[in-house]
Scaffold this motif. Structure first.
Motif, short mmCIF file in Angstrom:
data_model
loop_
_atom_site.label_atom_id
_atom_site.label_comp_id
_atom_site.label_asym_id
_atom_site.label_seq_id
_atom_site.Cartn_x
_atom_site.Cartn_y
_atom_site.Cartn_z
N ALA A 249 -17.76 24.61 21.04
CA ALA A 249 -18.07 25.97 21.25
C ALA A 249 -18.54 26.30 19.85
CB ALA A 249 -16.98 26.64 21.38
N LEU A 250 -19.48 27.60 19.48
CA LEU A 250 -19.99 27.72 18.90
C LEU A 250 -18.77 29.64 18.55
CD1 LEU A 250 -21.32 28.59 16.01
CD2 LEU A 250 -23.43 29.48 17.41
N LEU A 251 -18.05 29.52 17.52
CA LEU A 251 -17.25 30.58 18.06
C LEU A 251 -17.65 31.11 16.74
CD1 LEU A 251 -13.21 29.41 18.01
CD2 LEU A 251 -15.20 29.73 20.05
N LEU A 358 -10.22 25.54 16.66
CA LEU A 358 -10.22 25.84 15.27
C LEU A 358 -9.43 23.50 14.98
CD1 LEU A 358 -8.47 28.12 13.42
CD2 LEU A 358 -10.96 27.31 12.92
N TRP A 359 -8.33 23.20 16.20
CA TRP A 359 -8.41 22.31 15.53
C TRP A 359 -9.48 20.42 16.02
CZ3 TRP A 359 -8.33 18.64 19.63
CH2 TRP A 359 -8.81 19.92 20.79
N ASN A 360 -10.58 21.49 16.64
CA ASN A 360 -11.41 20.51 16.92
C ASN A 360 -12.16 20.40 16.32
OD1 ASN A 360 -13.87 19.36 18.69
ND2 ASN A 360 -12.60 19.86 20.38
N ASN A 361 -13.23 19.04 16.00
CA ASN A 361 -13.87 18.68 14.92
C ASN A 361 -15.65 19.36 15.49
OD1 ASN A 361 -14.71 16.49 16.58
ND2 ASN A 361 -13.80 14.95 14.64
N HIS A 362 -15.38 18.93 16.98
CA HIS A 362 -16.38 19.23 17.65
C HIS A 362 -17.09 21.27 17.80
CE1 HIS A 362 -17.24 15.26 19.77
NE2 HIS A 362 -16.05 15.81 20.22
N LEU A 380 -9.77 30.84 5.88
CA LEU A 380 -11.14 30.11 6.55
C LEU A 380 -12.11 29.63 6.09
CD1 LEU A 380 -11.05 30.90 10.35
CD2 LEU A 380 -10.37 29.45 9.49
N GLN A 381 -13.01 31.36 5.19
CA GLN A 381 -14.10 30.99 4.38
C GLN A 381 -13.83 30.54 3.06
OE1 GLN A 381 -15.34 34.95 2.61
NE2 GLN A 381 -17.39 34.25 3.76
N ASP A 382 -12.36 30.20 2.92
CA ASP A 382 -12.06 29.71 1.03
C ASP A 382 -11.28 28.09 1.63
OD1 ASP A 382 -12.30 32.16 0.26
OD2 ASP A 382 -10.04 32.66 -0.24
N VAL A 396 -6.99 22.89 10.97
CA VAL A 396 -8.32 23.17 10.57
C VAL A 396 -9.50 22.41 10.49
CG1 VAL A 396 -10.39 24.59 9.66
CG2 VAL A 396 -7.84 25.77 9.79
N ALA A 397 -10.43 22.08 11.64
CA ALA A 397 -11.05 20.39 11.97
C ALA A 397 -12.78 21.20 11.87
CB ALA A 397 -10.49 19.63 12.66
N ALA A 398 -12.78 21.71 12.69
CA ALA A 398 -13.51 22.91 13.32
C ALA A 398 -14.28 22.80 11.78
CB ALA A 398 -13.67 23.91 13.98
#
Length: 530
Positions: A249-251, A358-362, A380-382, A396-398
């Motif tokens: 997904a692109l969030l 968020l946990w998914n690196n895809h 998240l940005q930081d 956070v893997a995404a």
């Protein structure tokens, strides 16, 4: 004659825009916005106003964004009986945005009270309800751009297109001087200033020659990479292609109004050109769906080079208005695009999608707007490694990406040019609506080439200045401050507590065995006992 201005919000922070102007003839507000970000700031929304709402004679509203308009229903609920003057575009957007904000508050308070009941804590009440917001809309009165309007005796205002959002305005205010020949006091409130090459909106406009200018400084310390509509789409396309290659997904956390519509227009155009792979675009925000219809209705006032109506009706675009429709997106796999509010990830449906991905690196998270201090989007940005969402720890893997090209705010050089075009500024320039670094950066840029540093002022929350003196004179307000200045600018204990919980969990998980974990727990207990 006495004229004062009190900075009731957006002072060394980018939310809660609200400036109280007092004259001998009456009192008016410029904006009345909601505080967002860290909990210490947001708690101001629940407290008393730093003035009596019944004493306010009129509100001049720059635009519809919630950090500028979001406390208007509370103002009306608590006794304001005057007019709220705004452009037609702003009123149309507020008619959806304010009831939506009331509904969100009702839902969040309902969930909070369920948790409070299990913990033996007292119930809380929403800042205002959806019904309060609907009632507040009766106070709105539409005015045209570039037309003088009498506000209160001796005060008139004129709105100029700020190029930031549908209906956005910089507001020129003229306060009559003493005596028949007294020169009027002239003030300009910038509102939020749009950047160069902004999709859908014209360049910002305003006249020159003021006693005072109140200017935003959101990106005052930042100079963006040069952009054009073509370059903006190229950069967006590169991020989308990378997300598609990851097959997840692109969030896109996006503000429901304008940022979302700009993204849809560009995404659909890129798909039609074959620059990015075709994919379903889910607009998962009831407010954004309604705002999109407002943009269709106002298409004639937008950039005529873009066929807004056609692009916003694309078959690639799917509206998910109900909760069940929103939940159904979670069953999807492979590449798809989800646009959901809020833009800073601090509320709304985007938080549910972040928990899912968020946990998914895809997955890819594309941040396209300003991320205020203390918000989930800023963390998240930081580059944090884990976050807490609705009480749950999420790794956070995404991939987290930032694209500034869709910002609705001018950068430091653009704001400086806007200020320069307002000269002469006879008495003072107030820098607001920015964090410390942004204000300092813009002040240095302005003092270097545009105005002497003696004319630059950086008001703190609840500062009051007398405006009829040769230079603005600060009045003693230390006893009336709702927050200490440092509490506005630094992370509060809520943020520190969340960070501590994440650090504790990480240390325990990294421990070699149960004995080592027990040692950590006992040390923590001893620390708490000290």
């Amino acid at each position: 004659m006495s004229v004062t201005v009190r900075f009731c919000g957006a002072a060394h922070t980018v939310t809660g825009s609200c400036y109280l102007v007092r004259t001998d003839a009456g009192h008016l507000l410029i904006d009345c916005g909601l505080f967002q970000g860290q909990k210490t700031l947001k708690e101001l929304n629940y407290g008393a106003f730093p003035f009596h709402p019944s004493d306010i004679d009129a509100v001049l509203l720059t635009h519809a964004h919630i950090d500028h308009s979001g406390l208007l229903p509370k103002l009306v609920k608590e006794g304001f009986r005057g007019r709220i003057l705004a452009t037609r575009g702003t009123i149309d957007l507020c008619s959806y945005m304010l009831p939506d904000a009331g509904s969100i508050q009702e839902q969040e308070v309902l969930a909070l009270n369920r948790r409070n009941a299990t913990r033996g804590r007292a119930d809380v009440t929403p800042i205002y309800t959806q019904a309060d917001a609907v009632a507040a809309m009766r106070a709105f009165q539409a005015i045209d751009y570039e037309t003088w309007t009498d506000v209160i005796p001796g005060v008139r205002a004129r709105y100029w297109n700020a190029g930031h959002l549908l209906g956005s305005a910089s507001i020129e205010i003229e306060i009559a001087g003493e005596g028949r020949g007294g020169a009027p006091l002239r003030l300009l409130a910038s509102g939020d200033i749009g950047p160069d090459a902004k999709l859908l909106q014209p360049d910002p406009q305003a006249p020159a020659g003021f006693d005072y200018v109140i200017s935003e400084s959101t990106y005052g310390d930042r100079i963006r990479e040069r952009t054009t509509p073509e370059l903006r789409r190229e950069r967006l396309a590169a991020d989308v292609r990378d997300a598609a290659a990851a097959d997840g997904a692109l969030l896109i956390p996006a503000f429901a109004v304008e940022r979302t519509q700009e993204l849809i227009v560009d995404l659909v155009a890129l798909m039609e050109l074959g620059a990015i792979p075709p994919a379903p675009i889910f607009l998962d925000s009831p407010l954004a769906i309604r705002a999109t219809e407002v943009f269709r209705q106002h298409a004639a006032s937008l950039d005529t080079s873009v066929d807004v109506g056609r692009l916003l009706a694309s078959p690639h675009l799917h509206f998910t208005e109900t909760v069940d429709e929103s939940k159904s997106i979670a069953r999807l796999t492979g590449f798809h695009i989800i646009i959901a509010a809020s833009g800073m990830c601090d509320a709304g449906r985007i938080r549910h999608h972040l928990k899912r991905w968020l946990w998914n690196n895809h997955a890819t998270v594309l941040l396209v707007g300003y991320q205020a201090h203390g918000t989930l989007g800023r963390f998240l940005q930081d580059g944090v490694k884990a976050v807490r969402i609705q009480g749950e720890e999420i790794r956070v893997a995404a991939r987290i990406r930032t694209l500034d090209d869709y910002s609705g705010h001018a950068d430091g050089s653009e704001i400086a040019r806007w200020i320069s075009a307002r000269r002469p500024v006879a008495r003072g320039l107030f820098l607001v609506h920015g964090e410390d670094a942004a204000i300092s950066g813009l002040a240095a840029r302005v003092a270097e080439r545009i105005l002497p540093s003696a004319k630059l002022f950086e008001p703190l929350l609840d500062d009051v200045y007398e405006l009829t003196t040769a230079v603005p004179t600060p009045l003693d307000v230390a006893h009336r401050r709702r927050l200490a200045p440092e509490a506005v600018t630094r992370l509060d204990w809520h943020n520190e507590m969340s960070e501590l919980m994440l650090d504790i969990n990480a240390r325990i998980e990294q421990a070699a065995d149960d004995r080592a974990r027990g040692v950590i727990v006992r040390r923590l207990r001893r620390a708490l006992a000290d």
